[in-house]
Design an enzyme around this catalytic site. Sequence first.
Site, PDB file in Angstrom:
ATOM      1  CG  ASP A   1      -2.050  -0.964   1.148  1.00 49.37           C
ATOM      2  OD1 ASP A   1      -2.345  -1.399   0.034  1.00 49.37           O
ATOM      3  OD2 ASP A   1      -2.637  -1.295   2.194  1.00 49.37           O
TER       4      ASP A   1
ATOM      5  CE  LYS B   1      -7.563   0.037  -2.075  1.00 49.56           C
ATOM      6  NZ  LYS B   1      -8.493  -0.681  -1.203  1.00 49.56           N
TER       7      LYS B   1
ATOM      8  CG  MET C   1      -8.541   6.134   6.558  1.00 42.99           C
ATOM      9  SD  MET C   1      -9.239   4.708   5.692  1.00 42.99           S
ATOM     10  CE  MET C   1     -10.133   3.877   7.033  1.00 42.99           C
TER      11      MET C   1
END
Length: 497
Positions: A38, A60, A174
């Site tokens: 990631d 991402k 997040m």
Amino acid sequence: MCRKKGRVILIGAGPGDKGLITVKGLEYLKQADIVVYDRLVSKDILSLSPEKAEFINVGKVMNHHNIPQPEINKILLNKALEGKTVVRLKGGDPFVFGRGGEELELLSENNIEYEVVPGITSAVSALAYAGIPVTHRDFASSIHFVTGHAKDGLVENIDFKALAASKGTILFYMGVSTLSQLINGLLMAGIDKNTPCAAVENGTRYNMRTLVSTVENMVSDAEKFQLRSPAVIAVGKVCSLGDKFAWYTKSKIFSKQIIVTRPIVSNNILTDRLKSAGAEVIDYPCIKINEIENNSSLLSLIGNLDKYNMLVFASKNSAAYFFKSLMDNEKDSRALSHLLIGALGKSTYDELKKYGICADIVPAEYTFDAFALSFKKADIKGMIAVLEAENDKRLSSKLNDYGFNVTSFNAYNIEYLPLDYTKSVQEYINNGVVAAFTSSAAVHGFVHGSKIEDLSKIKAVCIGKMTYETALNYKMQAYISEKPTIDSLIEKLKEME
């Protein structure tokens, strides 16, 4: 013939500091054929993978998924069906908002062997580096992990009333882009507006930043702070301890830019120590030691050892290549029984001991002059063979200057390498970067590799007198550590502005 299936290992890489990956995670990473990683997995951790491994970046970024999750799942399956050992490397812990469970679904359906190695979750570790304990008997007895991820611009399925009533520590992952929604949700649910709140950006890394505020002021303070992802947001009384217990950012080396020079193949203890203390290390492997193919110089020496009274090794590399060639020619240390042995520096002395040789002369001070003077003191006579780099004849030249009968032999070649970074060395110098040198050869490598014309702006912190003098000869602003050790060098780096 049916191909044997491979396996997939989900590994939590932790928050970024490579020292925080688990021992088991590291062991499995070193076995990987394929590493699927990631965006938040640091380069330091990726560097622990085998050189032969294939790397697949499926990272991402907020509101932009380069590779959709179903495609990532298929990559893991297809690589395992090829018989590969696939490591799925994820930031933090793979089962804490890491979609690890989703990635196992397809593997399970296809009878692919898999294993999960937990990681240190980013919220807990980032707060620990900021001096904020997620639990404390006086402040919080529960922790609540909540995703701040938005769908169609709105946060989903968060029971703000339950969170507000919990009196525990609330950790939002997040949540930077949805911060105002999260804070407003808590206020609407009745949380005390004076409840301490904190955000930790880039936790455990050299560019970590911490914001401590209150629920009432958090949104406006975050705007002034220019809070960016990745960051964890914490709400609860424990956040009030951040100013008191903060330790990582108080290091004298924290966020300091330091160029660390080294040979390309060496493990750099200095780099690891500085990064652990929070420095921004520009790791510069500026030297490559190359074996000389069909080395006629070494062969000539080995065939004529009986002509010499003394054999001198200028570096540990000269010792390693000499003994390799000696044994390739069906000889061993007994061929040196009639010779006095000289070793420049402790690392050279230690290398010789691997071959059963204890050097007769090792200078107390690691300089060419000290070495030559020790020869004078020992009243060395006769012919001396010096093993050194093909393109670095400083030792034999110095011994010749002192009147000794010296012949130089090429043990290896030094290749100087450019800095492989997005910025040039000159840009780092203009920003006030400090360069750390652990050897004279590293100074030469830096100069030849970086190709900087004006070296007078470089702050060079050196181990050992010879390294220091080499930096001075290049007109650098040279500083020397009190002792020729890594610990002493780090203490000197802490003093640098």
